[in-house]
Write an enzyme that holds these catalytic residues in place. Structure first.
Site, PDB file in Angstrom:
ATOM      1  N   HIS A  41      34.190  41.587  39.876  1.00 40.91           N
ATOM      2  CA  HIS A  41      35.315  40.873  39.286  1.00 40.91           C
ATOM      3  C   HIS A  41      36.599  41.419  39.893  1.00 40.91           C
ATOM      4  CE1 HIS A  41      37.984  38.954  36.455  1.00 40.91           C
ATOM      5  NE2 HIS A  41      36.961  38.309  35.925  1.00 40.91           N
ATOM      6  N   ARG A  57      35.626  34.262  43.118  1.00 42.89           N
ATOM      7  CA  ARG A  57      35.804  35.695  42.900  1.00 42.89           C
ATOM      8  C   ARG A  57      35.540  36.549  44.136  1.00 42.89           C
ATOM      9  NH1 ARG A  57      33.040  36.054  36.864  1.00 42.89           N
ATOM     10  NH2 ARG A  57      34.823  35.165  35.747  1.00 42.89           N
ATOM     11  N   HIS A  60      30.624  43.379  38.222  1.00 42.32           N
ATOM     12  CA  HIS A  60      30.747  42.517  37.055  1.00 42.32           C
ATOM     13  C   HIS A  60      29.470  41.761  36.684  1.00 42.32           C
ATOM     14  CE1 HIS A  60      32.849  40.147  34.082  1.00 42.32           C
ATOM     15  NE2 HIS A  60      32.612  39.009  34.713  1.00 42.32           N
ATOM     16  N   ARG A  81      28.629  33.654  41.483  1.00 41.98           N
ATOM     17  CA  ARG A  81      28.707  32.911  40.226  1.00 41.98           C
ATOM     18  C   ARG A  81      30.072  32.265  40.030  1.00 41.98           C
ATOM     19  NH1 ARG A  81      30.405  33.972  34.931  1.00 41.98           N
ATOM     20  NH2 ARG A  81      30.857  36.167  35.357  1.00 41.98           N
TER      21      ARG A  81
END
Length: 530
Positions: free
Chosen positions: A250, A296, A357, A392
């Site tokens: 993250h 990200r 993350h 993701r």
């Protein structure tokens, strides 16, 4: 569920109590199935779900399954499993409505007329995310916990740490089960932290819902229980794992030295915040045309590049000059945490750094959560559904846990109605845990040092940017650590610190070897072949 001394038998054993595990338990219990839900903490909320700040994907104005699918595939570098992505895009919002809104009454943000307020995060082309201020996961977990604790068909086992899965090929003492081609999961050995003893929990079906593995890295947003235990137990039992090299970092955690990092939700950028250098100039457009709302992995590498250029320990995320909202009202949890460190979000930029993350890979499963091993399911972050591919998309993790949790429950309930119970002969062939050693030589200092070595190795060699030489060095170091741990494990009475370290080391080895094998740089596996 019945119990003998140190032995349990249940229809379904669920290991893990986050959104995925609790959803499965609740849906199964509603259909009359007996469920045993085991959690490593004292309460159900010891995992990552309560830490989810941003929200959960729903359906925005002018939205469609195809639009959501496109965003997921773009974020995942088109390494996704198309059937799984289509399934989530079509069925996900409906399950949110049925379970979270209609059944549990989760108080998502809405306007005076009752219409949901929807926000946007990185990688999304429109506003489609439901949220509860900046504590969405906490609200969902509270609702699920209440429902689970009140249900008469759910038996809760607190402070239980899973050691190993029970399988017919590994634990059975009857030769006939070893000759069978299909290995079957029949439960798990669990350490009871209340008593210090190891229990044998037999189950017709076992569900892994153990969450992520961020704690094997030096900097992480994850809870203390996120050590990759589900991944390692499934791997040792012979179930197939996939995409484990894809660990998402993250980009925005509050910069503070030492300890677990505090997440600064991507929704802050969704509301307009921008990354700036210490001289106040924005920089993300220099790295990607999507700017501050790029996926990200792109943002994380841009921040790392900026830190390397300047030698600074962090960059700034500026909401004060770019968001036209009261930060304390929109993000109360984040606002208060920043204020503890002397940062007023309404006036000051926030110092941020990346942190481990989310694990995009895990135990390979189908659309029902079934693994390649009979009687074993995996759901949530410990699984690999194929939805995330190489990276993701923001706010899809809660949705994946919810959707696959429900689907796994439906699949298991269907099988429970047929003659699918474990035979007495098979159950009696599974022995109780044999303590591997009796030397009272567990030293907290040694365990702490091994964890420090493990975390630094993963952060420096298997982190945001990976090279062949770094990965080879990590593999060698982790192999040596694992050898020492196996010997220590054989001679020392079992304990939670030792189990956690053993799981963490094996998870690190699985990820490192997968990263070594995959020489193609994609998504959050950013490989520089030096």
């Amino acid at each position: 569920m019945y119990q003998e001394t140190g032995r349990y038998k249940t229809q379904v054993l669920i290991i893990g109590s986050g959104i995925a595990g609790c959803t499965t338990a609740l849906e199964l219990a509603d259909q009359g199935v007996e469920v045993t839900l085991a959690t490593s903490g004292q309460s159900l909320d010891s995992g990552n779900t309560p830490y989810a700040q941003g929200g959960i994907v729903f359906r925005g104005d002018g939205d469609s399954p195809q639009a959501l699918k496109k965003d997921i595939l773009t974020a995942g570098a088109n390494c996704n499993y198309l059937r799984a992505v289509q399934f989530l895009a079509e069925k996900g919002p409906q399950v949110v409505q049925e379970l979270l809104v209609d059944r549990l009454g989760i108080p998502f943000s809405s306007d005076k007329s009752g219409h949901f307020n929807l926000t946007r995060e990185g990688g999304h082309r429109l506003n489609r995310i439901l949220y509860c201020a900046d504590y969405t996961g906490r609200s969902i977990m509270d609702g699920l916990s209440r429902a689970v604790q009140q249900h008469p068909n759910i038996n809760l086992l607190s402070r239980r740490t899973a050691i190993d899965l029970l399988t017919t090929h590994h634990q059975s003492t009857r030769l006939e089960f070893h000759y069978q081609l299909n290995n079957q999961c029949v439960g798990a050995y669990m350490l009871n932290q209340h008593t210090g003893s190891v229990e044998t929990v037999m189950a017709d079906m076992t569900v892994l819902a153990t969450g992520g593995l961020g704690q094997i890295f030096l900097h992480t947003t994850n809870s203390r229980s996120s050590i990759g235990s589900g991944l390692t137990m499934a791997y040792r039992s012979g179930a197939k794992v996939m995409n484990t090299e894809y660990v998402q970092f993250h980009p925005t955690t509050l910069f503070q030295r030492g300890g677990q990092q505090f997440l600064i939700s991507e929704a802050v950028r969704g509301e307009g915040a921008k990354f700036i250098r210490q001289d106040g100039t924005p920089f993300m457009k220099e790295y990607d045309p999507r700017g501050d709302l790029a996926p990200r992995d792109v943002v994380t590498r841009a921040i790392l590049e900026e830190m390397l250029k300047t030698g600074d320990d962090f960059v700034y995320l500026d909401a004060a000059n770019f968001v036209n909202q009261d930060m304390q009202q929109r993000f109360p949890t984040i606002f208060d945490k920043c204020l503890e460190l002397g940062v007023d979000m309404n006036a000051d930029p926030i110092p941020v750094v990346p942190a481990a993350h989310f694990s995009c890979g895990g135990v390979l499963v189908d659309l029902e959560g079934r693994t390649t091993m009979n009687r074993l399911y995996a759901i949530g972050e410990c699984s690999c559904t194929g939805v995330h591919g190489a990276n993701r998309l923001a706010s899809t993790s809660l949705l994946e846990g919810l959707l696959w949790g429900r689907n796994a429950a439906w699949s298991i309930a269907k099988r429970a109605k047929s003659r699918n119970a474990l035979s007495n002969k098979l159950m009696h062939s599974i022995p109780d845990w044999a303590n591997p050693g009796n030397e009272d030589n567990e030293d907290p200092a040694l365990i702490a040092q091994d964890w420090a070595n493990l975390k630094h190795t993963m952060w420096n060699y298997v982190g945001i940017v990976r090279t062949t030489s770094r990965l080879k060095r990590a593999n060698e170091d982790l192999q040596n650590l694992n050898k020492r741990l196996i010997e220590f494990y054989r001679n020392t009475p079992i304990s939670k610190p030792l189990i956690d370290l053993f799981h963490g080391c094996q998870a690190a080895m699985i990820i490192t070897r997968a990263a070594l094998r995959n020489t193609r740089s994609q998504g959050c596996h950013y490989r520089v072949n030096k």
